[in-house]
Design an enzyme around this catalytic site. Structure first.
Site, PDB file in Angstrom:
ATOM      1  N   TYR A 117       0.628  -1.096  -0.194  1.00  0.00           N
ATOM      2  CA  TYR A 117       0.399   0.221  -0.288  1.00  0.00           C
ATOM      3  C   TYR A 117       1.307   0.733  -0.169  1.00  0.00           C
ATOM      4  O   TYR A 117       1.950   0.990   0.902  1.00  0.00           O
ATOM      5  CB  TYR A 117      -0.628   0.483   0.983  1.00  0.00           C
ATOM      6  CG  TYR A 117      -1.981   1.705   1.329  1.00  0.00           C
ATOM      7  CD1 TYR A 117      -3.229   0.913   0.711  1.00  0.00           C
ATOM      8  CD2 TYR A 117      -0.973   2.632   2.826  1.00  0.00           C
ATOM      9  CE1 TYR A 117      -3.616   2.470   1.180  1.00  0.00           C
ATOM     10  CE2 TYR A 117      -2.096   3.312   2.665  1.00  0.00           C
ATOM     11  CZ  TYR A 117      -3.211   3.512   2.112  1.00  0.00           C
ATOM     12  OH  TYR A 117      -3.843   4.988   1.862  1.00  0.00           O
ATOM     13  N   TRP A 172       2.245   5.173  -2.431  1.00  0.00           N
ATOM     14  CA  TRP A 172       2.153   6.015  -3.844  1.00  0.00           C
ATOM     15  C   TRP A 172       3.485   6.400  -3.920  1.00  0.00           C
ATOM     16  O   TRP A 172       3.984   7.168  -3.908  1.00  0.00           O
ATOM     17  CB  TRP A 172       1.695   7.445  -3.268  1.00  0.00           C
ATOM     18  CG  TRP A 172       0.632   7.464  -2.458  1.00  0.00           C
ATOM     19  CD1 TRP A 172      -0.553   6.670  -1.545  1.00  0.00           C
ATOM     20  CD2 TRP A 172      -0.202   8.892  -3.228  1.00  0.00           C
ATOM     21  NE1 TRP A 172      -1.677   7.803  -1.323  1.00  0.00           N
ATOM     22  CE2 TRP A 172      -2.062   8.451  -2.440  1.00  0.00           C
ATOM     23  CE3 TRP A 172      -0.641   9.599  -4.059  1.00  0.00           C
ATOM     24  CZ2 TRP A 172      -3.027   9.814  -2.243  1.00  0.00           C
ATOM     25  CZ3 TRP A 172      -1.689  10.579  -4.245  1.00  0.00           C
ATOM     26  CH2 TRP A 172      -2.711  10.381  -3.868  1.00  0.00           C
TER      27      TRP A 172
END
Length: 772
Positions: A118, A120
């Site tokens: 998980y 960015w």
């Protein structure tokens, strides 16, 4: 399709979650980054992507924890983060990893593999680590996955029951230009934090939030900020200082005034909603004996009851946009603020009108409120996951500590799997998870932890097998994001650091050892062309004509801005709810949900409601010395990304993330500006540095997330100022199981002497020469 004026092929661009940047090189090869000329308000965060400070924390070679390498998987897991690594060659690392996958799958099955990943990791559509690792794990037979996000889990689960899925609502928020023309009153719960709006998942094109709000202010819009802090608005606004976690009580009191003073839009409630009368009974106290009056709410939230009543009348007499920050649902009972905001907007009857209704996160990311052309951009196909087992994203520690234990999620009962191998690529759980001391204990359970990572982050240091990967500056990619203006050719501008490789090449090489075809015979350029061609077809279906790949790649940037049109959220639903129903069971806004009511949950009823949090300033048994800790997003980075950069370091005090406290609270503790302080509760202890500010409510402290977790294992003190050393790791409710970071009480005391523990967050680990 028109290209932006002034473009030339000589410009080299890249993109990151903070925006689009132009890259140039000096005579000696040093890189310099500048914000894109087309961006009126570029973020400074990405200017430092090529800094020497970041190079000093790069991972140069594949590295394996000594015990794991010498004694095999599962050896001394308690020494993760404490013992040296051994640098090895790529062939050895991948051979060992292929053998470990074979062992795990044959002995335990694919349900013993967790592919969390998980984060960015990149704004690029191809070199997106999460997509790459999930594709690989699907091809080898599947993995245990996660659902939802730390940012929005409670909101994402509740909204489909109430009105519509978050993704659909996200893409149709009323645009800034419409609000500048039509909105008279903008009431926001949790502010409009511009620091958050620096970012967008695929990279902001034009940063618009500040300009959008200033246009509204110039046109006469009045702003009311209901928040524990006042510095989260870019325009002048009225600040209603509220206790954290009490917004729902205030919203209920506003609704009470609308109902009892006959200001609610009964026609809209009858034609576009279901269940209002059942909610009304709760609102008036007919079901629980507690009318939700302004006096009742004021005692809970701290906002004067007279101002609550007047605000309700102002909202009813104005074209009003209601907004809620994502932070409100990152708390225990986090579903309720989103549900109640929609209910309050429905009572005003302005949903679907220009400039009225509600917003779920103006200021949360840059793309909320943008009006550019929208179509689905291509990406890496991940395939089908043969393993159906999953966890809510914030329940990692629960899963590792309690295999076989049951949990509820969205009305159903599931059980936690027994995880033996974790593969993490493109994220940092020792940033975004809560109660990191608990996660440290859980992290000892798996036999193998594999991490793909460019930098020596906390998660990298806690791995068994660490594979160095490239950064966006070291590869070619394409950036594009729904709600943003630009499609960007992200061109490689420097060679990979050390022996780092692209995630794609790592999985392709590992896949060959496991007899899977990961690449489908395509190299980087082949995949970029495929992704772009898919995007071009999708755009053509929306009457948007993109040039061919070569023309795009040579130009470097495409601008979708000229295709923009004003947006009014739920306009067609308002005009004809029968022809354009929302995707709820009734086709209407469900103020009372029979579905949720049927789940029979004690912590999430069939209608929005006020629940007392387990930790809050109004608790009867609270120690008077405790403060409510807000752990918001940082202004100088995205989550923990680039924390080692000069820009992020410049915001620290004595090398530590600062904590903001009110002058009254500081004086009571003998704390002066810049003092080092200890922040603690039963869950953990950390060191921070004080910033005294009257922009924060008394009784509240604010410590931004993202300081790289830096635990002193001997003392149990986190040295760098990471708030998740003390936050609460329980589910928001039995409905969503979302994270509850914003429900947190702490004590703060001044350190009488400067601590001997130096910050080690950016130190590289020890290495040893060894042989398996």
């Amino acid at each position: 399709m028109k290209l932006p004026h002034g473009l030339s092929n000589s410009k080299i661009r890249t993109a990151a979650h903070w925006g689009v940047y132009e890259v140039s090189k000096s005579g000696n090869g040093d890189l310099f980054l500048a914000g894109a000329a087309e961006d009126p308000d570029p973020s400074p965060i990405g200017l430092h992507m090529a800094s020497d400070d970041l190079k000093q924390v790069r991972i140069a070679k594949p590295s394996i924890r000594r015990s794991w390498l010498e004694r095999g998987p599962g050896s001394n897991p308690h020494l993760r983060g404490r013992e040296p690594f051994v640098e090895v060659e790529w062939d050895l690392a991948l051979d060992l990893l292929a053998a470990e996958f074979k062992r795990i799958r044959e002995k335990f099955g694919n349900e013993a593999i967790f592919g969390g990943s998980y984060g960015w990791a990149s704004a690029g559509r191809f070199h997106h680590a999460q997509s790459q690792v999930h594709r690989f794990l699907n091809l080898i037979g599947g993995y245990v996955s996660h659902v939802d996000s730390y940012s929005l889990a409670a909101g994402k689960v509740i909204l489909p029951h109430v009105i519509e899925g978050f993704s659909n609502l996200f893409n149709q928020h009323t645009s800034w230009d419409v609000m500048a023309k039509e909105t008279e009153l903008f009431v926001t719960f949790g502010g409009v934090p511009v620091k958050n709006a620096q970012i967008s998942q695929g990279g902001p094109g034009r940063h618009r939030v500040v300009a959008g709000m200033r246009d509204m202010a110039q046109a006469g819009t009045r702003f009311v900020n209901i928040s524990p802090v006042s510095d989260n608005m870019p325009v002048d606004s009225e600040w209603l200082s509220i206790r954290p976690n009490t917004d729902v009580a205030l919203m209920l009191a506003l609704a009470y005034v609308l109902e009892t003073e006959r200001l609610a839009d009964l026609e809209f409630l009858a034609t576009h909603c279901v269940g209002y009368q059942r909610f009304r009974s709760y609102l008036l106290g007919q079901t629980d004996g507690v009318p939700k009056t302004p006096a009742w709410a004021s005692a809970i939230c701290g906002v004067p009851m007279e101002r609550i009543a007047v605000l309700a009348r102002e909202m009813a007499s104005s074209r009003t946009m209601l907004n809620v920050s994502w932070s409100l649902q990152r708390a225990v009972h986090g579903e309720q603020p989103f549900w109640m905001l929609v209910t309050l907007a429905a009572m005003l009857g302005q949903i679907g009108l220009p400039g009225g209704g509600f917003g779920l996160g103006y200021g949360a990311v840059n793309s909320v409120g943008n009006d550019n052309a929208r179509f689905k951009f291509g990406d890496v196909p991940q395939g089908r996951n043969p393993v159906s087992t999953f966890i809510p994203v914030a329940r990692i520690a629960d899963m590792l500590l309690n295999p076989g234990e049951s949990f509820t999620y969205n009305g159903k009962v599931y059980s936690y799997p027994d995880i033996r191998l974790i593969y993490w690529a493109g994220g940092n759980p020792f940033h975004h998870h809560q109660d990191l001391n608990r996660l440290l204990k859980a992290w000892e359970k798996p036999e193998t932890i594999v991490v793909n990572e460019p930098y020596w982050t906390p998660t990298a240091k806690l791995a068994d097998v660490l594979l160095p990967v490239t950064t966006p500056l070291e590869r070619n990619d394409i950036a594009a994001s729904t709600g943003e203006d630009f499609i960007v050719a992200m061109k490689k501008v420097e060679d990979p650091f050390g022996q780092s490789r692209n995630d794609f090449d790592i999985f392709d090489d590992l896949g060959r050892r496991m007899d899977i075809d990961f690449s489908e015979g395509l190299n980087e350029e082949g995949w970029l062309r495929r992704i772009y061609d898919i995007s071009r077809e999708n755009a053509a279906a929306k009457a948007i004509n993109l040039p061919d790949f070569d023309e795009f790649w040579n130009a470097g940037l495409l601008d979708l801005g000229p295709e923009a049109a004003p947006v009014i959220m739920l306009e067609s639903f308002r005009a004809s709810p029968d022809e354009n129903p929302v995707p709820t069971p009734s086709g209407r806004i469900e103020i009372f949900s029979e579905t949720i009511n049927g789940f029979s949950l004690v912590d999430c009823l069939g209608h929005p409601a006020w629940f007392e949090p387990p930790e809050w300033l109004g608790a009867c048994d609270r120690d008077a010395t405790t403060l409510h800790l807000i752990s918001d997003q940082p202004p100088r980075r995205l989550h923990s990304q680039l924390d080692a950069s000069p820009h992020s370091k410049a915001g620290k005090i004595a090398g530590r993330e600062p904590i903001h406290i009110h002058p009254t609270d500081a004086a009571a503790r003998g704390i002066a500006d810049g003092d080092l302080v200890e922040v603690f509760n039963a869950r953990g202890r950390l060191i921070s540095a004080a910033v005294i500010s009257d922009a924060i409510r008394p009784g509240v402290a604010r410590l931004s997330t993202g300081a790289w977790f830096d635990m002193d294992f001997d003392s149990g003190i986190e040295r760098h100022g990471n708030p998740n050393a003390v936050t609460m790791d329980i589910g928001a409710s039995s409905l969503s199981q979302g994270c509850s970071a914003q429900t947190c009480l702490v004590e703060i005391r001044k350190l009488s002497a400067r601590p001997s523990m130096l910050v080690r967050a950016f130190d590289t680990p020890q290495f040893e020469v060894s042989a398996p």
